[in-house]
Write a protein that holds these residues in place. Sequence first.
Motif, PDB file in Angstrom:
ATOM      1  N   ARG A 179       0.703  -1.441  -0.068  1.00  0.00           N
ATOM      2  CA  ARG A 179       0.170  -0.343  -0.314  1.00  0.00           C
ATOM      3  C   ARG A 179       0.891   1.205   0.047  1.00  0.00           C
ATOM      4  O   ARG A 179       1.888   0.952   0.778  1.00  0.00           O
ATOM      5  N   GLU A 180       0.301   1.591  -0.570  1.00  0.00           N
ATOM      6  CA  GLU A 180       1.777   3.342  -1.168  1.00  0.00           C
ATOM      7  C   GLU A 180       0.336   4.951  -0.819  1.00  0.00           C
ATOM      8  O   GLU A 180      -0.828   4.451  -0.895  1.00  0.00           O
ATOM      9  N   LEU A 181       1.076   5.672   0.027  1.00  0.00           N
ATOM     10  CA  LEU A 181       0.213   6.643  -0.207  1.00  0.00           C
ATOM     11  C   LEU A 181       0.265   7.932  -1.564  1.00  0.00           C
ATOM     12  O   LEU A 181       1.443   7.659  -2.244  1.00  0.00           O
ATOM     13  N   VAL A 182      -1.217   8.567  -1.760  1.00  0.00           N
ATOM     14  CA  VAL A 182      -1.113   8.938  -3.376  1.00  0.00           C
ATOM     15  C   VAL A 182      -1.135   9.991  -2.645  1.00  0.00           C
ATOM     16  O   VAL A 182      -0.756  11.206  -3.566  1.00  0.00           O
ATOM     17  N   ALA A 183      -1.559  10.419  -1.454  1.00  0.00           N
ATOM     18  CA  ALA A 183      -1.835  12.562  -1.682  1.00  0.00           C
ATOM     19  C   ALA A 183      -2.780  12.353  -0.050  1.00  0.00           C
ATOM     20  O   ALA A 183      -3.171  11.508   0.710  1.00  0.00           O
ATOM     21  N   ALA A 184      -2.249  13.482   0.364  1.00  0.00           N
ATOM     22  CA  ALA A 184      -2.730  13.668   2.150  1.00  0.00           C
ATOM     23  C   ALA A 184      -3.037  15.159   1.689  1.00  0.00           C
ATOM     24  O   ALA A 184      -2.217  16.428   1.149  1.00  0.00           O
ATOM     25  N   ILE A 185      -3.870  15.646   2.822  1.00  0.00           N
ATOM     26  CA  ILE A 185      -3.971  16.828   3.030  1.00  0.00           C
ATOM     27  C   ILE A 185      -4.341  17.697   4.663  1.00  0.00           C
ATOM     28  O   ILE A 185      -4.996  16.349   4.947  1.00  0.00           O
ATOM     29  N   THR A 186      -4.076  18.654   5.071  1.00  0.00           N
ATOM     30  CA  THR A 186      -4.050  18.811   6.137  1.00  0.00           C
ATOM     31  C   THR A 186      -5.712  19.260   6.740  1.00  0.00           C
ATOM     32  O   THR A 186      -6.017  20.280   5.194  1.00  0.00           O
ATOM     33  N   VAL A 187      -5.930  20.146   7.599  1.00  0.00           N
ATOM     34  CA  VAL A 187      -6.934  20.716   7.905  1.00  0.00           C
ATOM     35  C   VAL A 187      -7.473  21.649   7.702  1.00  0.00           C
ATOM     36  O   VAL A 187      -7.903  23.070   6.818  1.00  0.00           O
ATOM     37  N   SER A 188      -6.177  22.301   7.623  1.00  0.00           N
ATOM     38  CA  SER A 188      -6.037  24.026   6.761  1.00  0.00           C
ATOM     39  C   SER A 188      -5.653  23.680   5.561  1.00  0.00           C
ATOM     40  O   SER A 188      -5.365  24.603   5.034  1.00  0.00           O
ATOM     41  N   GLY A 189      -5.371  22.652   4.883  1.00  0.00           N
ATOM     42  CA  GLY A 189      -5.655  22.308   3.283  1.00  0.00           C
ATOM     43  C   GLY A 189      -4.361  22.584   2.642  1.00  0.00           C
ATOM     44  O   GLY A 189      -4.060  22.373   1.395  1.00  0.00           O
ATOM     45  N   ASN A 190      -3.300  22.261   3.266  1.00  0.00           N
ATOM     46  CA  ASN A 190      -1.397  22.197   2.648  1.00  0.00           C
ATOM     47  C   ASN A 190      -1.423  20.065   2.329  1.00  0.00           C
ATOM     48  O   ASN A 190      -2.314  19.854   2.797  1.00  0.00           O
ATOM     49  N   ALA A 191      -0.507  19.440   1.019  1.00  0.00           N
ATOM     50  CA  ALA A 191      -1.480  18.588   0.201  1.00  0.00           C
ATOM     51  C   ALA A 191      -0.054  18.624   0.055  1.00  0.00           C
ATOM     52  O   ALA A 191       1.393  19.204  -0.726  1.00  0.00           O
ATOM     53  N   ASP A 192       0.444  17.153   0.065  1.00  0.00           N
ATOM     54  CA  ASP A 192       0.920  16.718  -0.796  1.00  0.00           C
ATOM     55  C   ASP A 192       0.509  15.536  -1.468  1.00  0.00           C
ATOM     56  O   ASP A 192      -0.060  14.660  -1.171  1.00  0.00           O
ATOM     57  N   TYR A 193       1.810  14.936  -2.414  1.00  0.00           N
ATOM     58  CA  TYR A 193       1.525  14.131  -3.591  1.00  0.00           C
ATOM     59  C   TYR A 193       2.510  13.099  -3.912  1.00  0.00           C
ATOM     60  O   TYR A 193       3.815  13.598  -3.597  1.00  0.00           O
ATOM     61  N   ALA A 194       2.287  12.332  -3.756  1.00  0.00           N
ATOM     62  CA  ALA A 194       3.925  10.732  -4.617  1.00  0.00           C
ATOM     63  C   ALA A 194       3.730  11.217  -5.733  1.00  0.00           C
ATOM     64  O   ALA A 194       3.203  12.124  -7.018  1.00  0.00           O
ATOM     65  N   GLU A 195       5.047  10.955  -6.219  1.00  0.00           N
ATOM     66  CA  GLU A 195       5.730  12.096  -7.443  1.00  0.00           C
ATOM     67  C   GLU A 195       4.804  11.685  -8.899  1.00  0.00           C
ATOM     68  O   GLU A 195       4.955  12.340  -9.600  1.00  0.00           O
ATOM     69  N   SER A 196       4.686  10.156  -8.385  1.00  0.00           N
ATOM     70  CA  SER A 196       3.326   8.936  -9.774  1.00  0.00           C
ATOM     71  C   SER A 196       2.494   9.910 -10.297  1.00  0.00           C
ATOM     72  O   SER A 196       2.319   9.700 -11.343  1.00  0.00           O
ATOM     73  N   VAL A 197       2.028  10.741  -8.904  1.00  0.00           N
ATOM     74  CA  VAL A 197       0.606  11.527 -10.148  1.00  0.00           C
ATOM     75  C   VAL A 197       0.317  13.032  -9.889  1.00  0.00           C
ATOM     76  O   VAL A 197      -0.822  13.769  -9.731  1.00  0.00           O
TER      77      VAL A 197
END
Length: 117
Positions: free
Chosen positions: A45-63
């Motif tokens: 299982r791999e992380l695709v994307a995540a977002i904090t309550v304030s809206g800061n987002a991170d993404y896997a490089e592949s997406v």
Amino acid sequence: QVQLVESGGGLVQPGGSLRLSCKASTTTFGLYTMGWYRQAPGMQRELVAAITVSGNADYAESVKGRFTISRDNAKKEVYLQMNSLKPEDTAVYYCNAHNRLTDGDSWGQGTQVTVSS
């Protein structure tokens, strides 16, 4: 524990789009960083994307540049807009809620995304 219910998966052709939704049952949605993970057959299982309550987002490089994560704190929902889908995006997608205070995680049941012609 948070109950998470995903929807929006399905079969799409390469280059197509899908939007996943995840609704959380909790009165403290603001405590949770929300994420989308995926697991392909035989893979971890791999992380695709995540977002904090304030809206800061991170993404896997592949997406990056193709997927967008967002959340509606009033509705207690998180979304994953997936564009320019590729066959390698085929996987079961899981919604995740990470409690910032307890470090605990809750998972949805998963929704299948299949990209194929």
